[in-house]
Write a protein that holds these residues in place. Structure first.
Motif, PDB file in Angstrom:
ATOM      1  N   VAL A   1     -12.997  30.530  11.401  1.00 51.06           N
ATOM      2  CA  VAL A   1     -13.714  31.933  10.659  1.00 51.06           C
ATOM      3  C   VAL A   1     -14.720  31.865   9.872  1.00 51.06           C
ATOM      4  O   VAL A   1     -15.277  30.374   9.659  1.00 51.06           O
ATOM      5  N   ASP A   2     -15.097  33.042   9.822  1.00 50.90           N
ATOM      6  CA  ASP A   2     -16.358  33.200   9.737  1.00 50.90           C
ATOM      7  C   ASP A   2     -16.394  34.132   8.848  1.00 50.90           C
ATOM      8  O   ASP A   2     -15.855  35.565   9.125  1.00 50.90           O
ATOM      9  N   ARG A   3     -17.436  34.850   8.029  1.00 56.97           N
ATOM     10  CA  ARG A   3     -17.782  35.894   7.285  1.00 56.97           C
ATOM     11  C   ARG A   3     -17.758  37.508   8.354  1.00 56.97           C
ATOM     12  O   ARG A   3     -17.185  38.738   8.022  1.00 56.97           O
ATOM     13  N   GLU A   4     -17.908  37.048   9.731  1.00 62.07           N
ATOM     14  CA  GLU A   4     -18.015  37.655  10.747  1.00 62.07           C
ATOM     15  C   GLU A   4     -17.405  37.590  11.787  1.00 62.07           C
ATOM     16  O   GLU A   4     -16.958  39.164  13.460  1.00 62.07           O
ATOM     17  N   ARG A   5     -16.459  36.888  11.681  1.00 61.18           N
ATOM     18  CA  ARG A   5     -14.818  36.899  12.862  1.00 61.18           C
ATOM     19  C   ARG A   5     -13.901  36.621  12.016  1.00 61.18           C
ATOM     20  O   ARG A   5     -13.506  35.577  11.432  1.00 61.18           O
ATOM     21  N   ASP A   6     -12.467  37.000  12.104  1.00 59.86           N
ATOM     22  CA  ASP A   6     -11.536  36.607  12.852  1.00 59.86           C
ATOM     23  C   ASP A   6     -10.993  35.453  13.485  1.00 59.86           C
ATOM     24  O   ASP A   6     -11.560  36.058  14.435  1.00 59.86           O
ATOM     25  N   LEU A   7     -10.085  34.921  13.710  1.00 64.45           N
ATOM     26  CA  LEU A   7      -8.850  34.460  14.552  1.00 64.45           C
ATOM     27  C   LEU A   7      -8.339  35.408  14.550  1.00 64.45           C
ATOM     28  O   LEU A   7      -7.755  35.826  13.590  1.00 64.45           O
ATOM     29  N   THR A   8      -6.877  35.167  15.626  1.00 67.82           N
ATOM     30  CA  THR A   8      -5.972  36.083  15.615  1.00 67.82           C
ATOM     31  C   THR A   8      -4.866  35.927  14.693  1.00 67.82           C
ATOM     32  O   THR A   8      -4.376  36.192  13.788  1.00 67.82           O
ATOM     33  N   ASP A   9      -4.904  34.302  14.165  1.00 67.45           N
ATOM     34  CA  ASP A   9      -4.451  33.514  12.940  1.00 67.45           C
ATOM     35  C   ASP A   9      -4.264  33.546  11.812  1.00 67.45           C
ATOM     36  O   ASP A   9      -3.391  33.565  11.273  1.00 67.45           O
TER      37      ASP A   9
END
Length: 287
Positions: A36-44
């Motif tokens: 996870v970072d400020r540009e990307r989430d994971l599903t959960d």
């Protein structure tokens, strides 16, 4: 007064504030492939949950300056868990709490000071560590044969066995060190943390960019424990080797998408990045 004079005149943050900021900067760094970072989430797991976890951990991090490891760690994990994502920063806190405890007020920790803090932990600290598992689910490997009563996933149910055997926190980390990167930091005086901190201090540009570069460097240096636990040693080796080949931001961003699609999350490397950011901040690096 110049801008540089003004910056020099500002009061430095204390250890707990630096630890919270390290957690925030770690998750804000991008791209960090698979994480996870400020540009990307994971599903959960979502970016905002990491922000909430960092803020929630602050009371435990503050307690680390005056209380035992076990008490401070459980408090930090309990506060971190007060968001909808569950375990966002358990491993980060395992490294940050002793680093904070090893930091003289408004100064920087050393390998010697953190080694001393870790070596002086006792059974009560191990109890606090186990109780922290009551607050979140943590991906860990199965215990060796004969060690089932001390399986950390039992949480507080394992406390009687801990006390009966007189197991200290330092002993737990020594037992885990052969297969866990964070435990090796404990037993070896945080060598990778301090090396990565040196790199962050020597680097330039926004601290979040430095964090992303430190993450890739750490991942290239050694296979990630969480990847090995969830996907096997061969995949962990593959991921580490690929990290060593990444030579620019766009390549890292493309690889990030690939790892997320494969469900590969080098979370232990993120823990080390947060710890390195803390040391760098304590040395004077500032956003």
């Amino acid at each position: 007064m110049t801008d540089s004079d003004d910056r020099a005149a500002r009061p430095r943050r204390g250890p707990a504030a630096n630890a919270e900021l390290a957690l925030l900067l770690e998750v804000a760094g991008t791209p960090k492939p698979g994480n996870v970072d400020r540009e990307r989430d994971l599903t959960d797991l979502h970016f905002e949950q990491f922000l909430a976890g960092a803020v929630g951990a602050r009371p435990g991090l503050k307690r680390a300056t005056r209380a035992s490891f076990g008490e401070a760690f459980e408090t930090a994990v309990a506060g971190m868990s007060q968001q909808d994502g569950g375990n966002t920063q358990f491993g980060c806190l395992l490294l940050l709490v002793p680093l904070v405890a090893a930091t003289p007020d408004r100064d920087a920790p050393t390998r010697e000071s953190v080694r001393r803090v870790c070596a002086e932990t006792d059974t009560a600290d191990a109890v606090g560590f186990y109780r922290a598992f009551e607050h979140v689910d943590v991906a860990v490997a199965d215990p060796p044969d004969g060690m089932e009563p001390l399986d950390v996933r039992r949480g507080a149910d394992a406390v009687p066995a801990l006390r009966e055997r007189g197991v200290t926190m330092a002993e737990l980390m020594a037992d885990a060190a052969p297969h866990d990167a964070n435990a090796r930091e404990w037993t070896e005086g945080f060598p990778r943390t301090f090396r990565a901190a040196d790199g962050i201090v020597a680097d330039d540009g926004p601290v979040t960019d430095r964090a992303a570069r430190a993450f890739l460097g750490l991942l290239a240096e050694a296979p990630d424990t969480l990847v090995a636990t969830e996907h096997g040693e061969e995949v962990a080796q593959e991921v580490s080797a690929r990290a060593a080949e990444i030579d620019d931001r766009e390549a890292a961003r493309s690889w990030a998408t690939e790892l997320v699609d494969r469900g590969i999350n080098p979370g232990t490397t993120a823990d080390l990045t947060a710890a390195a950011l803390y040391v760098a901040l304590a040395r004077g690096v500032s956003p």
